[in-house]
Design a protein around this motif. Structure first.
Motif, mmCIF file in Angstrom:
data_model
loop_
_atom_site.group_PDB
_atom_site.id
_atom_site.type_symbol
_atom_site.label_atom_id
_atom_site.label_comp_id
_atom_site.label_asym_id
_atom_site.label_seq_id
_atom_site.Cartn_x
_atom_site.Cartn_y
_atom_site.Cartn_z
ATOM 1 N N PHE A 121 -38.010 47.819 45.816
ATOM 2 C CA PHE A 121 -38.006 46.577 46.868
ATOM 3 C C PHE A 121 -38.560 46.364 48.143
ATOM 4 N N GLU A 122 -39.054 45.753 48.735
ATOM 5 C CA GLU A 122 -39.368 45.470 50.097
ATOM 6 C C GLU A 122 -38.935 44.004 51.015
ATOM 7 N N VAL A 123 -38.643 44.587 51.622
ATOM 8 C CA VAL A 123 -38.072 43.422 52.421
ATOM 9 C C VAL A 123 -38.863 41.792 52.934
ATOM 10 N N PHE A 124 -38.644 40.921 52.147
ATOM 11 C CA PHE A 124 -38.939 39.852 51.846
ATOM 12 C C PHE A 124 -39.505 38.676 53.725
ATOM 13 N N ASN A 125 -41.238 38.959 53.592
ATOM 14 C CA ASN A 125 -41.502 38.046 54.593
ATOM 15 C C ASN A 125 -42.226 36.415 53.820
ATOM 16 N N MET A 126 -42.883 35.533 55.117
ATOM 17 C CA MET A 126 -44.001 35.187 54.339
ATOM 18 C C MET A 126 -45.309 35.608 54.116
ATOM 19 N N THR A 127 -45.232 36.541 53.216
ATOM 20 C CA THR A 127 -46.331 36.951 52.762
ATOM 21 C C THR A 127 -46.136 38.001 51.506
ATOM 22 N N THR A 128 -44.896 37.614 51.576
ATOM 23 C CA THR A 128 -43.978 38.717 49.807
ATOM 24 C C THR A 128 -44.405 37.336 48.250
ATOM 25 N N ASP A 129 -45.293 38.474 48.018
ATOM 26 C CA ASP A 129 -45.636 37.748 47.022
ATOM 27 C C ASP A 129 -45.107 36.998 46.168
ATOM 28 N N PRO A 130 -45.356 35.666 45.969
ATOM 29 C CA PRO A 130 -44.891 34.403 44.828
ATOM 30 C C PRO A 130 -44.197 34.875 43.665
ATOM 31 N N SER A 131 -44.988 36.093 43.047
ATOM 32 C CA SER A 131 -44.415 36.620 41.598
ATOM 33 C C SER A 131 -43.048 37.329 41.597
ATOM 34 N N LEU A 132 -43.004 37.914 43.115
ATOM 35 C CA LEU A 132 -41.624 38.739 43.410
ATOM 36 C C LEU A 132 -40.458 37.879 43.569
ATOM 37 N N ARG A 162 -31.586 32.263 61.350
ATOM 38 C CA ARG A 162 -32.277 30.323 60.835
ATOM 39 C C ARG A 162 -33.491 30.501 59.955
ATOM 40 N N MET A 163 -34.286 31.130 60.602
ATOM 41 C CA MET A 163 -36.343 30.950 60.374
ATOM 42 C C MET A 163 -36.072 31.146 58.994
ATOM 43 N N VAL A 164 -35.470 32.020 58.801
ATOM 44 C CA VAL A 164 -35.946 33.664 57.409
ATOM 45 C C VAL A 164 -35.305 32.070 56.410
ATOM 46 N N PHE A 165 -34.088 31.950 57.100
ATOM 47 C CA PHE A 165 -33.959 30.991 55.824
ATOM 48 C C PHE A 165 -34.406 29.647 55.164
ATOM 49 N N SER A 166 -34.911 29.820 56.292
ATOM 50 C CA SER A 166 -36.004 27.987 55.716
ATOM 51 C C SER A 166 -37.467 28.880 55.471
ATOM 52 N N GLU A 167 -37.870 30.229 55.532
ATOM 53 C CA GLU A 167 -38.849 30.469 54.662
ATOM 54 C C GLU A 167 -38.524 30.776 53.905
ATOM 55 N N LEU A 168 -37.179 30.903 53.159
ATOM 56 C CA LEU A 168 -36.919 31.336 52.349
ATOM 57 C C LEU A 168 -36.861 30.183 51.102
ATOM 58 N N ALA A 169 -36.644 29.145 51.468
ATOM 59 C CA ALA A 169 -36.881 27.485 50.901
ATOM 60 C C ALA A 169 -38.189 27.217 50.852
ATOM 61 N N ALA A 170 -39.196 27.090 51.482
ATOM 62 C CA ALA A 170 -40.410 26.616 51.491
ATOM 63 C C ALA A 170 -40.865 27.565 50.539
ATOM 64 N N PHE A 171 -40.576 29.204 50.173
ATOM 65 C CA PHE A 171 -40.963 30.265 48.970
ATOM 66 C C PHE A 171 -40.730 29.551 47.733
ATOM 67 N N ALA A 172 -39.051 28.760 47.876
ATOM 68 C CA ALA A 172 -38.957 28.618 46.627
ATOM 69 C C ALA A 172 -40.026 27.582 46.311
ATOM 70 N N LYS A 173 -39.730 26.386 47.515
ATOM 71 C CA LYS A 173 -40.844 24.999 46.901
ATOM 72 C C LYS A 173 -42.024 25.223 46.104
ATOM 73 N N CYS A 174 -42.263 26.144 46.714
ATOM 74 C CA CYS A 174 -44.209 26.477 46.514
ATOM 75 C C CYS A 174 -44.345 27.211 45.020
ATOM 76 N N GLY A 175 -42.869 27.212 44.358
ATOM 77 C CA GLY A 175 -42.777 28.056 43.570
ATOM 78 C C GLY A 175 -42.752 29.499 43.010
ATOM 79 N N GLY A 176 -42.157 29.864 43.947
ATOM 80 C CA GLY A 176 -40.992 31.214 43.722
ATOM 81 C C GLY A 176 -39.357 30.480 43.289
ATOM 82 N N THR A 177 -38.848 32.206 43.479
ATOM 83 C CA THR A 177 -37.937 32.015 42.892
ATOM 84 C C THR A 177 -36.590 33.051 43.795
ATOM 85 N N VAL A 178 -35.544 32.174 44.580
ATOM 86 C CA VAL A 178 -34.840 32.663 45.377
ATOM 87 C C VAL A 178 -33.404 33.323 44.486
#
Length: 967
Positions: free
Chosen positions: A773-784, A799-815
């Protein structure tokens, strides 16, 4: 003047002691006329007058006794009753009283146009003397103006507003809903008798209240005779009776007294005859039993012998009669079913049962709790009338039933939260003690206010007592089981220190005290399909039960279809029957746990029958049909000898092994014999077997304990235990299923994941399991896929992290949100989830109490290797969702379905019109978000990773599923 006296007597109308009975009765049951006064104009318009009433267009016929809701659907307010009657000319010169067993709530009475009195209270008897108003050569009339309880409508009538009356929390019982009669005697009559049996010296004391209606003091002879296959005791005494009330007590010894008990419900009959100049003025009779019920040495005692109480909660709801038994046969049937299931007590709840029902309990040998129509749990609403009404209910209910042998305890209040009622706890206990020195008095069931107090017979100082209400839910896991066996032994804080989490049983529980679980159980739907067939054939379409059963069937069909859960259960009847299996298994296990607790001296299963707001709780449906395994499983746990079987843990890591424990609970004599313990695989093969000499001592004792080597086991197994006495008779038997998971079922996925876990909930398991595993951040590979251990943020950065998680999903990721609903939840309307989720939805408590909430799982890759396309069984006991997501959308992988206890539209409705809306939610859902997706889970996976292989399998399946590309 009104009186509320003991009316539970049977009247002698035959020859007695050589005299013609002076007491005669005439029933006024049957067809009456009624006019509903929705505008409350009848009193001013004189509707009680014959000419006015006869000219009303809205008058109609109504049966008395009956609830007026069976004539006018959902009616609240005022109605006028009227009927004509004639009396025998021979009654002229006699004292004639008009008696009502119960009229709800306020009754004004006129006879032949003359007002005779008023009574407040819907559940107790009252009477008026009317002989001076009667015509003995013509027709007479009796008229009533009745103000029924107001529950749902916002209006005031005669100073009574919505939910202000002391009220049973079931269907409304408006009007003259119990029998009416005339009673004729001569000048002196027996107004009341209180019977005080004492087995210490085999005596019975009869406290007589004789009413002398004449104007001069006169001598009268009073004969008291006790019968049991002939006269067993008698006494005769001449008294000088003054005008008005005369009190006299007689103590009589009963030779070779036979004591009343469930095994031998022997009843004596007492007859009191009052004579002037050799002629009978009145004769009175009732039945009573010689019995003593008390507490000694922290246990219940009946007639000097310890007794473990096995009670069942009873609302007194009926399919056609609402609150009054549809028939005497139905009442006999329900009581017999309780006895056959192993219960020795019934706890009528918040309403004194009709006299006929208590007659049967006396005869059939079942202990009962004396229940009063004094509400609880935020009701009634506060008014200046409330203390007076409460006192009236306490007084009149006790006066009515204090000669009942079956009634062994008065229960005054239940689950108090409001100061106006808390203030009445002690004064009502003292009033009860004054009216009846002979019985136990429990001031508050549940002990919410200050902990329960029990008053022993003849004592006015209370003893502290643990009276516990607990509804553990559908799964009796190891944690739930240990809570139940430690309640009353440990404080809640001590139990938490032992690692037990969540709700603890009871409130204000004090270790070391005698304990009683006065509410315990779960729930399931009745067979709605079959029930509604009977309602269609035999029910009253206006009755609440008919309406809400039909509504519930329709609602469940819609909810199953809308949720997609009909893919699992296209047949609603099978859904109901399978839910009953879950209910029965839960009841059985929680009863076994409670019986293994040495501080607990009894329990009350909620409930014997279920309907209205406790729909689902019953062991029987409203038509008195046993609910398959609910009834049988509860019956098995109620037996006087049981062997409680547990495997720790229930879900076993094959390489770690498990422990089998068998505890014996024995209420009878010691049994010596052989104990056989077998473990049987699904294919029927026996993988473990042991036989040994065993002794089941009286009380609670270990019978068997062994560490089990499960290294070579895999799959589902059943422990079968049987204790056989020397003669070959099986005295106790039980089964318990468990699952063993081999190493090849727990393969760690090779995929790497990202995590958001600042609370360190997930990292230790990932490291130990070797999951990269790795800790999530804005550079996390969308395939993970990103796994989020909690939906919680206390700082701006979080709270900012949760906003980033939502953006991660909207761009094609899985959360994957493993705690997708946050920590807030509610019983009623769904509570919105925290804004940190990218999906708008709500959370709803999905644990279930007496109202079932069933969890189901689809056949889906997330649950690969586990039972699917079914209700969640015991294999899911640790990880099932206590909260569910409502309105999440997407694909439901696992879900919950249930119904509200009462309609959320108006909180007051929980006191009347059956259960609320059916709803469903997602325990696990896959929801599209932009070009990606989120997986929302309410399962308690994190708490059990590394502790329960089921949690690991689901978690690892989630990794594999979430790692697959979004389609």
């Amino acid at each position: 003047m009104t009186f509320s006296k003991t009316l539970s007597v049977f009247v002698i109308t035959s020859l007695l002691l050589g005299n013609v009975s002076a007491r005669e009765t005439q029933s006024l049951d049957g067809a009456w006329n009624i006019a509903f006064d929705a505008g409350n104009i009848g009193r001013e318009a004189g509707w009680h007058k014959g000419k006015v009433f006869r000219e009303l267009d809205n008058r109609r016929e109504i049966a008395v006794p009956s609830c007026w809701e069976l004539t006018e659907k959902d009616y609240e307010g005022v109605a006028f009753y009227r009927r004509s009657f004639t009396v025998k000319p021979e009654w002229k010169g006699k004292v004639v009283r008009l008696q009502f067993d119960a009229v709800n709530f306020l009754a004004e009475v006129w006879v032949n146009g003359v007002a005779v009195g008023i009574h407040e209270g819907g559940f107790t008897p009252f009477e008026f003397r009317i002989d001076d108003l009667l015509k003995f050569d013509a027709s007479n009339t009796v008229a009533l103006r009745v103000v029924g309880p107001i529950l749902m409508q916002d209006k005031q009538i005669d100073g009574m507003g919505p939910m202000e009356t002391v009220q049973w929390r079931g269907g409304i019982t408006g009007g003259i809903w119990q029998p009416v009669r005339l009673v004729a005697t001569d000048e002196v009559f027996v107004d009341d008798v209180f019977i005080e049996p004492k087995i210490a010296n085999n005596t019975a004391t009869f406290h007589l209240n004789l009413e002398h209606t004449g104007a001069k003091t006169l001598p009268a002879k009073v004969d008291v005779r006790i019968f049991s296959d002939g006269v067993v005791a008698e006494i005769s005494q001449t008294l000088e009776l003054v005008p008005g009330e005369n009190h006299q007590s007689f103590t009589m010894e009963i030779p070779n007294a036979v004591y009343w008990s469930p095994d031998n419900p022997h009843l004596y009959r007492v007859e009191v005859d009052v004579l002037f100049d050799g002629q009978s003025s009145d004769q009175w009779s009732t039945r009573f039993g010689m019995r003593e019920f008390t507490i000694r040495d922290k246990q219940f005692v009946l007639n000097g012998e310890p007794m473990f109480l096995k009670a069942t909660f009873f609302e007194g709801l009926y399919p056609r009669g609402i609150a009054y038994p549809d028939s005497r046969e139905m009442a006999i049937h329900e009581i017999q079913l309780a006895l056959d299931a192993g219960f020795n007590m019934i706890r009528p709840w918040r309403k004194p049962p009709p006299p006929m029902w208590l007659d049967l309990c006396d005869e059939m040998g079942v202990l009962t709790v004396g229940s009063l129509a004094v509400e609880c749990m935020d009701f009634p609403f506060e008014s200046a009338n409330l203390p007076r009404w409460v006192e009236n209910e306490v007084r009149e209910s006790i006066l009515r039933d204090r000669n009942r042998t079956c009634v062994v305890q008065w229960e005054l209040f239940n689950e108090l939260k409001r100061p106006v009622l808390m203030r009445l706890l002690h004064p009502m206990a003292m009033l009860s003690r004054k009216l009846d020195p002979t019985r136990l008095i429990l001031d508050e069931s549940g002990g919410w206010a200050q902990g329960a107090n029990m008053f022993l017979p003849y004592e006015s100082e209370p003893m502290k007592f643990n009276d516990i209400h607990d509804y553990p839910g559908p799964q009796v896991s190891e944690e739930v089981y240990r809570k139940l066996i430690l309640t009353g032994l440990k404080t809640h804080k001590e139990m938490q220190a032992m690692g037990l989490k969540g709700r603890m049983p009871g409130k204000n529980v004090i270790p070391g005290l005698m304990s009683f679980f006065s509410e315990l159980g779960y729930g399931s739907l009745p067979d709605l399909v079959d029930n509604n067939r009977r309602f269609a054939e035999e029910g009253n379409p206006l009755a609440p039960a008919t309406v809400y059963h039909l509504r519930m069937e329709d609602n469940y069909r819609q909810a199953l279809k809308q949720s997609g859960l009909d893919a699992i259960y296209p047949d609603l009847r099978q859904f109901c029957l399978d839910e009953q299996v879950v209910h029965g298994r839960a009841n059985k296990l929680m009863i076994e746990a409670v019986r293994c607790n040495p501080r607990v001296k009894g329990y009350c299963v909620h409930a014997l029958t279920g309907g209205d707001w406790i729909m689902g709780a019953g062991l029987l449906d409203l038509w008195r049909n046993p609910k398959t395994y609910v009834y049988e499983g509860t019956k098995a746990a109620n037996q006087p000898r049981i062997a409680s079987v547990r495997v720790w843990p229930r879900n076993v890591y094959a390489e770690k092994g498990a422990k089998i424990e068998v505890a014996g609970v024995n209420e009878l004599d010691v049994v010596r014999g052989r104990l056989k313990v077998e473990i049987v695989a699904e294919d029927g093969s026996v993988v473990f077997s042991k036989k040994a000499k065993s002794e089941m001592t009286k009380g609670i004792a270990p019978l068997f304990e062994e560490q089990l080597d499960t290294g070579n086991l895999k799959g589902t197994y059943t422990v079968k235990v049987q204790l056989t006495a020397k003669g070959g008779a099986v005295v106790a038997a039980n089964e318990y299923a468990f699952d063993v998971f081999a190493t090849d079922q727990l393969v760690v996925p090779g995929q790497r994941i990202a995590i958001h876990d600042p609370w360190n909930d997930l990292k230790p398991f990932l490291k130990k399991a070797g999951i990269g595993f790795e800790v999530f951040n804005m550079t996390t590979d969308p395939s993970l896929p990103v796994f989020v251990s909690r939906t919680e943020a206390k700082t701006k950065e979080e709270r900012m992290v949760f906003s980033e998680l939502a953006a991660f999903a909207k761009c094609g990721g899985t959360v994957v949100y493993l705690g997708g609903g946050g920590e807030r939840y509610g019983w009623g309307k769904p509570v919105p989830v925290p804004a940190y989720l990218p999906v708008k939805c709500g959370t709803k408590l999905a644990r279930g109490t007496w109202a079932p909430i069933t969890h189901l799982v689809h056949d889906h890759p997330i649950f690969a290797g586990l039972p699917t396309h079914c209700m969640m069984g015991s294999i899911y006991e640790n990880i099932w969702a206590e909260r569910t997501l409502v309105g999440a959308g997407g694909e439901m992988v696992a879900g919950a379905i249930g119904f509200d206890w009462f309609p959320e539209l108006d909180k007051r409705r929980r006191h009347y019109y059956g259960p609320g809306d059916t709803w469903y939610g997602s325990d696990v859902a896959v929801v599209p978000v932009g070009e990606g997706r989120c997986i929302l889970s309410q399962l308690r996976l994190i708490d059990f990773l590394g502790k329960d292989p089921v949690a690991e399998i689901i978690f690892c399946n989630m990794i594999e599923f979430a790692s697959a590309p979004v389609k």
